[in-house]
Design a protein around this motif. Structure first.
Motif, PDB file in Angstrom:
ATOM      1  N   LYS A   1     -49.207 -54.108   2.940  1.00 18.88           N
ATOM      2  CA  LYS A   1     -47.762 -54.235   3.178  1.00 18.88           C
ATOM      3  C   LYS A   1     -47.206 -52.950   3.750  1.00 18.88           C
ATOM      4  N   LYS A   2     -47.640 -51.819   3.203  1.00 23.94           N
ATOM      5  CA  LYS A   2     -47.162 -50.521   3.713  1.00 23.94           C
ATOM      6  C   LYS A   2     -47.594 -50.341   5.168  1.00 23.94           C
ATOM      7  N   GLU A   3     -48.894 -50.636   5.422  1.00 22.40           N
ATOM      8  CA  GLU A   3     -49.398 -50.504   6.792  1.00 22.40           C
ATOM      9  C   GLU A   3     -48.636 -51.426   7.731  1.00 22.40           C
ATOM     10  N   ARG A   4     -48.412 -52.673   7.277  1.00 25.62           N
ATOM     11  CA  ARG A   4     -47.686 -53.632   8.109  1.00 25.62           C
ATOM     12  C   ARG A   4     -46.256 -53.159   8.368  1.00 25.62           C
ATOM     13  N   ALA A   5     -45.628 -52.627   7.324  1.00 21.61           N
ATOM     14  CA  ALA A   5     -44.261 -52.119   7.491  1.00 21.61           C
ATOM     15  C   ALA A   5     -44.253 -50.948   8.472  1.00 21.61           C
ATOM     16  N   GLU A   6     -45.276 -50.069   8.379  1.00 22.47           N
ATOM     17  CA  GLU A   6     -45.370 -48.946   9.312  1.00 22.47           C
ATOM     18  C   GLU A   6     -45.594 -49.442  10.740  1.00 22.47           C
ATOM     19  N   VAL A   7     -46.492 -50.431  10.873  1.00 23.15           N
ATOM     20  CA  VAL A   7     -46.762 -50.978  12.214  1.00 23.15           C
ATOM     21  C   VAL A   7     -45.506 -51.629  12.770  1.00 23.15           C
ATOM     22  N   ILE A   8     -44.801 -52.412  11.907  1.00 26.31           N
ATOM     23  CA  ILE A   8     -43.576 -53.071  12.364  1.00 26.31           C
ATOM     24  C   ILE A   8     -42.537 -52.032  12.767  1.00 26.31           C
ATOM     25  N   ALA A   9     -42.414 -50.978  11.936  1.00 28.28           N
ATOM     26  CA  ALA A   9     -41.441 -49.922  12.263  1.00 28.28           C
ATOM     27  C   ALA A   9     -41.834 -49.236  13.575  1.00 28.28           C
ATOM     28  N   GLN A  10     -43.129 -49.000  13.745  1.00 28.19           N
ATOM     29  CA  GLN A  10     -43.604 -48.363  14.975  1.00 28.19           C
ATOM     30  C   GLN A  10     -43.341 -49.278  16.176  1.00 28.19           C
ATOM     31  N   LYS A  11     -43.645 -50.580  16.031  1.00 26.97           N
ATOM     32  CA  LYS A  11     -43.421 -51.510  17.137  1.00 26.97           C
ATOM     33  C   LYS A  11     -41.923 -51.645  17.434  1.00 26.97           C
ATOM     34  N   ASP A  12     -41.096 -51.682  16.356  1.00 25.75           N
ATOM     35  CA  ASP A  12     -39.648 -51.728  16.577  1.00 25.75           C
ATOM     36  C   ASP A  12     -39.182 -50.491  17.341  1.00 25.75           C
ATOM     37  N   ALA A  13     -39.742 -49.323  16.971  1.00 25.19           N
ATOM     38  CA  ALA A  13     -39.372 -48.082  17.668  1.00 25.19           C
ATOM     39  C   ALA A  13     -39.809 -48.166  19.133  1.00 25.19           C
ATOM     40  N   GLU A  14     -41.026 -48.689  19.350  1.00 29.05           N
ATOM     41  CA  GLU A  14     -41.508 -48.828  20.727  1.00 29.05           C
ATOM     42  C   GLU A  14     -40.631 -49.807  21.501  1.00 29.05           C
ATOM     43  N   ILE A  15     -40.267 -50.928  20.874  1.00 31.65           N
ATOM     44  CA  ILE A  15     -39.412 -51.921  21.542  1.00 31.65           C
ATOM     45  C   ILE A  15     -38.067 -51.296  21.883  1.00 31.65           C
ATOM     46  N   ASN A  16     -37.495 -50.586  20.902  1.00 33.55           N
ATOM     47  CA  ASN A  16     -36.203 -49.915  21.175  1.00 33.55           C
ATOM     48  C   ASN A  16     -36.331 -48.896  22.292  1.00 33.55           C
ATOM     49  N   GLU A  17     -37.450 -48.171  22.273  1.00 32.08           N
ATOM     50  CA  GLU A  17     -37.681 -47.174  23.340  1.00 32.08           C
ATOM     51  C   GLU A  17     -37.811 -47.875  24.694  1.00 32.08           C
ATOM     52  N   HIS A  18     -38.574 -48.994  24.704  1.00 30.58           N
ATOM     53  CA  HIS A  18     -38.729 -49.730  25.964  1.00 30.58           C
ATOM     54  C   HIS A  18     -37.390 -50.321  26.416  1.00 30.58           C
ATOM     55  N   LYS A  19     -36.625 -50.853  25.468  1.00 32.74           N
ATOM     56  CA  LYS A  19     -35.303 -51.388  25.829  1.00 32.74           C
ATOM     57  C   LYS A  19     -34.441 -50.286  26.421  1.00 32.74           C
ATOM     58  N   GLN A  20     -34.485 -49.126  25.761  1.00 34.56           N
ATOM     59  CA  GLN A  20     -33.669 -48.004  26.257  1.00 34.56           C
ATOM     60  C   GLN A  20     -34.132 -47.601  27.648  1.00 34.56           C
ATOM     61  N   ARG A  21     -35.467 -47.565  27.844  1.00 36.04           N
ATOM     62  CA  ARG A  21     -35.976 -47.202  29.172  1.00 36.04           C
ATOM     63  C   ARG A  21     -35.587 -48.248  30.199  1.00 36.04           C
ATOM     64  N   MET A  22     -35.688 -49.546  29.798  1.00 37.71           N
ATOM     65  CA  MET A  22     -35.311 -50.608  30.729  1.00 37.71           C
ATOM     66  C   MET A  22     -33.824 -50.515  31.080  1.00 37.71           C
ATOM     67  N   GLU A  23     -33.006 -50.220  30.072  1.00 36.11           N
ATOM     68  CA  GLU A  23     -31.578 -50.073  30.359  1.00 36.11           C
ATOM     69  C   GLU A  23     -31.325 -48.885  31.274  1.00 36.11           C
ATOM     70  N   ASP A  24     -32.045 -47.789  30.971  1.00 33.81           N
ATOM     71  CA  ASP A  24     -31.898 -46.598  31.829  1.00 33.81           C
ATOM     72  C   ASP A  24     -32.371 -46.908  33.246  1.00 33.81           C
ATOM     73  N   MET A  25     -33.522 -47.626  33.349  1.00 34.74           N
ATOM     74  CA  MET A  25     -34.050 -47.956  34.679  1.00 34.74           C
ATOM     75  C   MET A  25     -33.117 -48.930  35.402  1.00 34.74           C
ATOM     76  N   ALA A  26     -32.578 -49.907  34.624  1.00 40.21           N
ATOM     77  CA  ALA A  26     -31.654 -50.857  35.247  1.00 40.21           C
ATOM     78  C   ALA A  26     -30.416 -50.133  35.738  1.00 40.21           C
ATOM     79  N   LYS A  27     -29.960 -49.167  34.933  1.00 37.16           N
ATOM     80  CA  LYS A  27     -28.774 -48.397  35.339  1.00 37.16           C
ATOM     81  C   LYS A  27     -29.087 -47.572  36.582  1.00 37.16           C
ATOM     82  N   GLU A  28     -30.263 -46.913  36.568  1.00 38.66           N
ATOM     83  CA  GLU A  28     -30.674 -46.127  37.724  1.00 38.66           C
ATOM     84  C   GLU A  28     -30.808 -47.012  38.962  1.00 38.66           C
TER      85      GLU A  28
END
Length: 190
Positions: free
Chosen positions: A123-150
């Motif tokens: 459960k801890k590992e899964r929570a860490e993986v989920i948190a990591q994937k959520d962070a990656e998704i947020n980072e990708h969303k932010q990059r996509m928004e930045d790229m879309a804005k650019e």
């Protein structure tokens, strides 16, 4: 025994008028007394024989009862010994089974604890993986928004430059065709 012994003369009132008895009478009297004593002796011997037979029967019965009692005691002892052996055997068997079951319970409790610890780790590992994937998704969303804005800024800049060039070169075109081009450019603007 019953009447006493005399030496030939007896004064027991047996004669008439208290006269002395003749030797013949004494002999008859002694003979009668002898017969009575013999009968009495025979009766007593018979009683003694019966008593001895009864005593033997009682002794035999006592011996038989003692033998039966000893046999019963032996049987009771054997049964008691057998029951004691069975009891001890069953007790040992039950103690062995209890120990085996306690060991099984302890093993299963250990496995359960390990499984629970493993589940907690997963459960801890899964929570860490989920948190990591959520962070990656947020980072990708932010990059996509930045790229879309650019991209939007670049597209706007490009369209603005194209619009300026069209304006410059379109002054030579007729007003009709310039309106159509500007209308199409307006459709591309974000």
């Amino acid at each position: 025994m019953g009447k006493g012994k005399g030496k030939g003369k007896k004064n027991d009132g047996g004669g008439e008028g208290g006269a002395e008895l003749t030797p013949m009478e004494v002999a008859k009297l002694l003979q009668a007394e002898n017969l009575a004593l013999q009968r009495q002796l025979a009766e007593r011997q018979e009683e003694a024989t019966k008593a001895m037979a009864s005593r033997r029967e009682i002794q035999n019965r006592v011996i038989e009862l003692k033998r039966d009692f000893e046999d019963e005691q032996k049987q009771t002892f054997q049964i008691t010994a057998d029951m004691t052996r069975q009891y001890k055997s069953m007790q040992e068997e039950l103690l062995t089974r209890i120990n085996i079951l306690e060991n099984t319970i302890n093993e299963l409790n250990d496995k359960l604890e390990q499984a629970n610890a493993s589940i907690d780790d997963m459960k801890k590992e899964r929570a860490e993986v989920i948190a990591q994937k959520d962070a990656e998704i947020n980072e990708h969303k932010q990059r996509m928004e930045d790229m879309a804005k650019e991209f939007g800024d670049m597209l706007k800049e490009t369209l603005d430059k194209m619009g300026e060039r069209i304006d410059v070169s379109g002054k030579g075109w007729e007003n009709e065709s310039a309106g159509v081009v500007q209308q199409k450019l307006a459709e591309f603007k974000v």
